[in-house]
Design an enzyme around this catalytic site. Structure first.
Site, PDB file in Angstrom:
ATOM      1  CB  SER A 171     -35.857  22.224  43.067  1.00  0.00           C
ATOM      2  OG  SER A 171     -35.488  22.964  41.947  1.00  0.00           O
TER       3      SER A 171
ATOM      4  CD  GLN B 192     -30.299  18.118  39.640  1.00  0.00           C
ATOM      5  OE1 GLN B 192     -31.285  18.843  39.501  1.00  0.00           O
ATOM      6  NE2 GLN B 192     -29.682  17.560  38.625  1.00  0.00           N
ATOM      7  N   GLY B 193     -28.169  18.453  44.288  1.00  0.00           N
ATOM      8  CA  GLY B 193     -27.145  19.449  44.622  1.00  0.00           C
ATOM      9  C   GLY B 193     -26.090  19.534  43.544  1.00  0.00           C
ATOM     10  CE1 TYR B 194     -26.116  16.136  40.067  1.00  0.00           C
ATOM     11  CE2 TYR B 194     -26.076  16.825  37.778  1.00  0.00           C
ATOM     12  CZ  TYR B 194     -26.091  15.833  38.707  1.00  0.00           C
ATOM     13  OH  TYR B 194     -26.054  14.522  38.294  1.00  0.00           O
ATOM     14  CB  SER B 195     -26.708  24.891  40.312  1.00  0.00           C
ATOM     15  OG  SER B 195     -27.389  24.278  39.261  1.00  0.00           O
TER      16      SER B 195
ATOM     17  CD  GLU C 121     -29.566  30.596  25.693  1.00  0.00           C
ATOM     18  OE1 GLU C 121     -29.651  29.852  26.693  1.00  0.00           O
ATOM     19  OE2 GLU C 121     -30.410  31.483  25.448  1.00  0.00           O
TER      20      GLU C 121
ATOM     21  CD  GLU D 221     -32.093  18.032  35.808  1.00  0.00           C
ATOM     22  OE1 GLU D 221     -30.879  17.787  35.868  1.00  0.00           O
ATOM     23  OE2 GLU D 221     -32.615  19.007  36.378  1.00  0.00           O
TER      24      GLU D 221
HETATM   25  C1  LIG Z   1     -36.787  25.920  37.766  1.00  0.00           C
HETATM   26  C2  LIG Z   1     -35.339  25.593  38.051  1.00  0.00           C
HETATM   27  C3  LIG Z   1     -35.045  24.547  38.915  1.00  0.00           C
HETATM   28  C4  LIG Z   1     -33.706  24.252  39.205  1.00  0.00           C
HETATM   29  N1  LIG Z   1     -33.451  23.239  40.099  1.00  0.00           N
HETATM   30  C5  LIG Z   1     -32.178  22.931  40.387  1.00  0.00           C
HETATM   31  C6  LIG Z   1     -31.896  21.894  41.340  1.00  0.00           C
HETATM   32  O1  LIG Z   1     -32.804  21.300  41.934  1.00  0.00           O
HETATM   33  N2  LIG Z   1     -30.615  21.607  41.598  1.00  0.00           N
HETATM   34  C7  LIG Z   1     -29.584  22.230  40.976  1.00  0.00           C
HETATM   35  O2  LIG Z   1     -28.447  21.870  41.235  1.00  0.00           O
HETATM   36  N3  LIG Z   1     -29.805  23.250  40.090  1.00  0.00           N
HETATM   37  C8  LIG Z   1     -31.083  23.608  39.782  1.00  0.00           C
HETATM   38  N4  LIG Z   1     -31.342  24.622  38.896  1.00  0.00           N
HETATM   39  C9  LIG Z   1     -30.220  25.378  38.327  1.00  0.00           C
HETATM   40  C10 LIG Z   1     -30.043  25.151  36.830  1.00  0.00           C
HETATM   41  O3  LIG Z   1     -29.611  23.871  36.528  1.00  0.00           O
HETATM   42  C11 LIG Z   1     -29.136  26.268  36.320  1.00  0.00           C
HETATM   43  O4  LIG Z   1     -29.881  27.466  36.420  1.00  0.00           O
HETATM   44  C12 LIG Z   1     -28.712  26.068  34.864  1.00  0.00           C
HETATM   45  O5  LIG Z   1     -27.808  24.993  34.765  1.00  0.00           O
HETATM   46  C13 LIG Z   1     -28.068  27.340  34.269  1.00  0.00           C
HETATM   47  O6  LIG Z   1     -27.028  27.788  35.073  1.00  0.00           O
HETATM   48  P1  LIG Z   1     -26.952  29.301  35.611  1.00  0.00           P
HETATM   49  O7  LIG Z   1     -28.305  29.644  36.169  1.00  0.00           O
HETATM   50  O8  LIG Z   1     -25.766  29.378  36.514  1.00  0.00           O
HETATM   51  O9  LIG Z   1     -26.743  30.189  34.333  1.00  0.00           O
HETATM   52  P2  LIG Z   1     -25.350  30.550  33.616  1.00  0.00           P
HETATM   53  O10 LIG Z   1     -24.574  29.288  33.413  1.00  0.00           O
HETATM   54  O11 LIG Z   1     -24.697  31.646  34.376  1.00  0.00           O
HETATM   55  O12 LIG Z   1     -25.853  31.065  32.223  1.00  0.00           O
HETATM   56  C14 LIG Z   1     -26.294  32.408  32.025  1.00  0.00           C
HETATM   57  C15 LIG Z   1     -26.632  32.594  30.555  1.00  0.00           C
HETATM   58  O13 LIG Z   1     -25.456  32.366  29.752  1.00  0.00           O
HETATM   59  C16 LIG Z   1     -25.695  31.384  28.773  1.00  0.00           C
HETATM   60  N5  LIG Z   1     -24.517  30.544  28.549  1.00  0.00           N
HETATM   61  C17 LIG Z   1     -23.710  30.011  29.505  1.00  0.00           C
HETATM   62  N6  LIG Z   1     -22.750  29.266  28.929  1.00  0.00           N
HETATM   63  C18 LIG Z   1     -22.956  29.290  27.592  1.00  0.00           C
HETATM   64  C19 LIG Z   1     -22.298  28.707  26.457  1.00  0.00           C
HETATM   65  N7  LIG Z   1     -21.245  27.917  26.588  1.00  0.00           N
HETATM   66  N8  LIG Z   1     -22.802  28.973  25.232  1.00  0.00           N
HETATM   67  C20 LIG Z   1     -23.895  29.779  25.059  1.00  0.00           C
HETATM   68  N9  LIG Z   1     -24.547  30.371  26.110  1.00  0.00           N
HETATM   69  C21 LIG Z   1     -24.091  30.122  27.342  1.00  0.00           C
HETATM   70  C22 LIG Z   1     -26.828  30.541  29.318  1.00  0.00           C
HETATM   71  O14 LIG Z   1     -27.550  29.871  28.310  1.00  0.00           O
HETATM   72  C23 LIG Z   1     -27.678  31.584  30.044  1.00  0.00           C
HETATM   73  O15 LIG Z   1     -28.546  32.223  29.150  1.00  0.00           O
HETATM   74  C24 LIG Z   1     -32.656  24.984  38.600  1.00  0.00           C
HETATM   75  C25 LIG Z   1     -32.968  26.042  37.729  1.00  0.00           C
HETATM   76  C26 LIG Z   1     -34.287  26.354  37.459  1.00  0.00           C
HETATM   77  C27 LIG Z   1     -34.587  27.489  36.540  1.00  0.00           C
END
Ligand SMILES: Cc1cc2nc3c(=O)[nH]c(=O)nc-3n(C[C@H](O)[C@H](O)[C@H](O)COP(=O)(O)OP(=O)(O)OC[C@H]3O[C@@H](n4cnc5c(N)ncnc54)[C@H](O)[C@@H]3O)c2cc1C
Length: 389
Positions: A171, A136-139, A373, A254
Site C-alpha cells: 500500500s 509495509q513490504g510483507y506480502s 479465515e 496491525e
Molecule cells: C486493502 C489491503 C491492503 C494491503 N496492504 C498491504 C501492504 O501494505 N503490505 C503488504 O505486505 N501486504 C498488504 N496487503 C496484502 C495482505 O496482507 C494479503 O492480501 C493477505 O495477507 C492475504 O494474502 P493473499 O492475498 O495472498 O491471499 P491467500 O493467502 O492466497 O488466500 C486466498 C484465500 O485462501 C484462504 N486461506 C489461505 N490460507 C488459509 C488457511 N490456512 N486456512 C483457511 N483459509 C485459508 C484465505 O483466507 C483467502 O480467502 C494488503 C491487502 C489488502 C486487501
C-alpha cells in the site's frame, strides 16, 4: 481507578480540550470524511491546506502525534487513560487526528519492542514529526496468508545485504519514503528461522514500484521490485534470521488497529452519524441497527479492556479475535447503511457522502493484515487450543 487518578484525568481533560480548541485550525474541524482529509506526512506529502500542516506540526511539537511514546522518542509520554481522553476530546470537538501512518501504527511499536536505542532515537522522532512515510513490504505473490514463505532474498555480502525479489500489495509504496520488509537471509534454515526484518530507503538504487490499478480507478497498491539493492547491515531490526519475531509483533499491532476500525482510511462511521430517523423506518432495519449498536459498544469496551490489560506489549494472539470481530462488524455496519440508504446510497458521492466507496473498502478489511479465515485458524489453534486436522 483511585479518586486522585480520576481527578487528575479530569484536570487533564480540561487542559487538553482547551489546547485543542486554541490550536486546531478551522480546516481540520467538521470536515466530511475523504481521503485527502487524512494527513499521512512524508517527504512527498501534499498537504490539503496550510491548516492541516500547521495542526500536524503543533501536535508533533507537544508529542501528541504519538501520545503514548516516550518524550525522548518524540511522544508525549501520556498514560493510556490520558490518551483515551485526548482521543475523546478530539472526537467531541470534531477535530481530525493530526497524523496517520504505518510508522505510528506498526513500525513504531515494533521498534519500541525490538529496536536498538540508536534506532529508536533515530527513526521514532522522524515518524512523530511526519517526516518519513513508511510502507509495509510483507506480502509476495507466493506469500500472503503463508507469510513465512517470503522468497525475496538478501545475500550476505559482509558489510551489507544484496537484496533481490518482489513484494506485492504494498500500500502506497509509490508515495512512501522508506519500507520495512521481510527478507529471507538464510535459505537453508526452517522457513520461520531464516527471515530478517530490514528497513530500506525507497530511494536506494534498484527499487522500483508499479501501481496496481483497481476497478475503482484508484491505485493504492503497488508491486515493489528489488534488483541488486544494497542494504547496510545496521538497517536490520532485531537479530539476523529472527525477523519473524519482529514481524509477528508488528502484525498484532496491525490487526489490533484494523480490528478497531482503524483511525484512518477505514474509520468506521456510526450509524447515527449517517442515517436520520427518516431513513430508518421499517422495524426490521431498526432492529438490525439496534443490534449493531449494542455489538459495537460491546466490542469497543472489549478493545478497551484488552488495551488496558496489554499496556505497551500488544495483545498477542487475541489480536486475531479483535481483528476478526472488528472487521466483520464493520462489514455488517456498511451492509446495513447501504440497505437503509437504498438506491441513494449507491451514488459515489451523494446524500450520504462517499458511502459506496467506504462500503466497498470494508470488504478489504477482512483480507488485509491476514484474512478472516486465517484469524479463525489462529483462534482455534492458539487461543482455544483445539486439536489440528
Ligand atoms: C486493502 C489491503 C491492503 C494491503 N496492504 C498491504 C501492504 O501494505 N503490505 C503488504 O505486505 N501486504 C498488504 N496487503 C496484502 C495482505 O496482507 C494479503 O492480501 C493477505 O495477507 C492475504 O494474502 P493473499 O492475498 O495472498 O491471499 P491467500 O493467502 O492466497 O488466500 C486466498 C484465500 O485462501 C484462504 N486461506 C489461505 N490460507 C488459509 C488457511 N490456512 N486456512 C483457511 N483459509 C485459508 C484465505 O483466507 C483467502 O480467502 C494488503 C491487502 C489488502 C486487501
Amino acid at each position: 481507578m483511585a479518586d486522585g487518578a480520576q481527578e487528575s484525568l479530569a484536570a487533564f481533560r480540561e487542559e487538553i480540550a482547551d489546547w485543542i480548541d486554541k490550536n486546531a485550525p478551522a480546516d481540520v474541524r467538521d470536515r466530511a470524511f475523504d481521503e485527502s482529509d487524512i494527513c499521512w506526512g512524508g517527504r512527498n506529502f501534499m498537504f490539503k491546506s496550510e491548516g492541516q500542516k500547521l495542526w500536524m506540526e503543533r501536535c508533533a511539537e507537544r508529542g501528541l502525534t504519538a501520545p503514548r511514546w516516550d518524550v525522548a522518542y518524540g511522544g508525549a509520554g501520556l498514560s493510556r487513560g490520558q490518551e483515551k481522553v485526548w482521543l475523546e476530546e478530539l472526537a467531541r470537538l470534531r477535530v481530525k487526528k493530526p497524523l496517520e501512518s504505518f510508522g505510528l501504527w506498526m513500525l513504531g511499536p515494533a521498534l519500541l519492542a525490538f529496536g536498538t536505542e540508536d534506532q529508536k532515537r533515530h527513526y521514532l522522532p522522524q515518524i512523530t514529526r511526519g517526516e518519513i512515510r513508511w510502507c509495509q513490504g510483507y506480502s509476495e505473490p507466493g506469500a500472503g496468508s503463508d507469510l513465512a514463505n517470503v522468497q525475496t532474498y538478501g545475500a550476505d555480502k559482509g558489510d551489507h545485504w544484496l537484496v533481490n525479489g518482489q513484494k506485492i500489495w504494498t500500500s502506497y509504496a509509490d508515495k512512501a519514503d522508506w519500507i520495512f520488509a521481510l527478507v529471507r537471509t538464510d535459505r537453508e534454515a526452517p522457513k520461520h528461522r531464516g527471515i530478517s526484518f530490514l528497513l530500506v530507503d525507497m530511494t536506494t538504487p534498484g527499487i522500483s514500484t508499479k501501481p496496481i490499478k483497481l476497478i475503482s480507478g484508484k491505485s493504492p497498491f503497488c508491486e515493489t521490485y528489488f534488483t541488486d539493492v544494497v542494504i547496510p547491515k545496521d538497517q536490520i531490526v532485531g537479530e539476523v534470521n529472527r525477523g519473524w519475531d519482529v514481524a509477528k509483533h508488528l502484525l498484532t499491532h496491525e490487526r489490533e488497529m484494523i480490528g478497531g476500525g482503524g483511525s484512518g482510511a477505514i474509520g468506521a462511521r456510526s450509524i447515527g452519524s449517517v442515517l436520520t430517523d427518516d431513513d430508518v423506518t421499517d422495524p426490521h432495519t431498526i432492529a438490525r441497527a439496534q443490534k449493531l449498536e449494542v455489538d459495537s459498544l460491546a466490542f469497543a469496551l472489549t478493545m478497551d479492556r484488552y488495551k488496558d490489560l496489554a499496556k505497551q506489549g500488544g495483545v498477542g494472539h487475541a489480536s486475531a479475535m479483535l481483528k476478526y470481530y472488528g472487521t466483520e462488524l464493520n462489514k455488517d455496519r456498511y451492509e446495513l447503511l447501504m440497505a437503509a440508504g437504498g438506491s441513494d446510497a449507491l451514488a459515489w458521492e451523494g446524500a450520504y457522502g462517499a458511502l459506496a466507496p467506504e462500503w466497498l473498502r470494508t470488504k478489504a478489511n477482512s483480507i488485509e493484515g491476514g484474512t478472516s479465515e486465517v484469524m479463525l485458524d489462529i483462534l482455534s489453534k492458539r487461543v482455544l487450543e483445539l486439536p489440528g486436522e
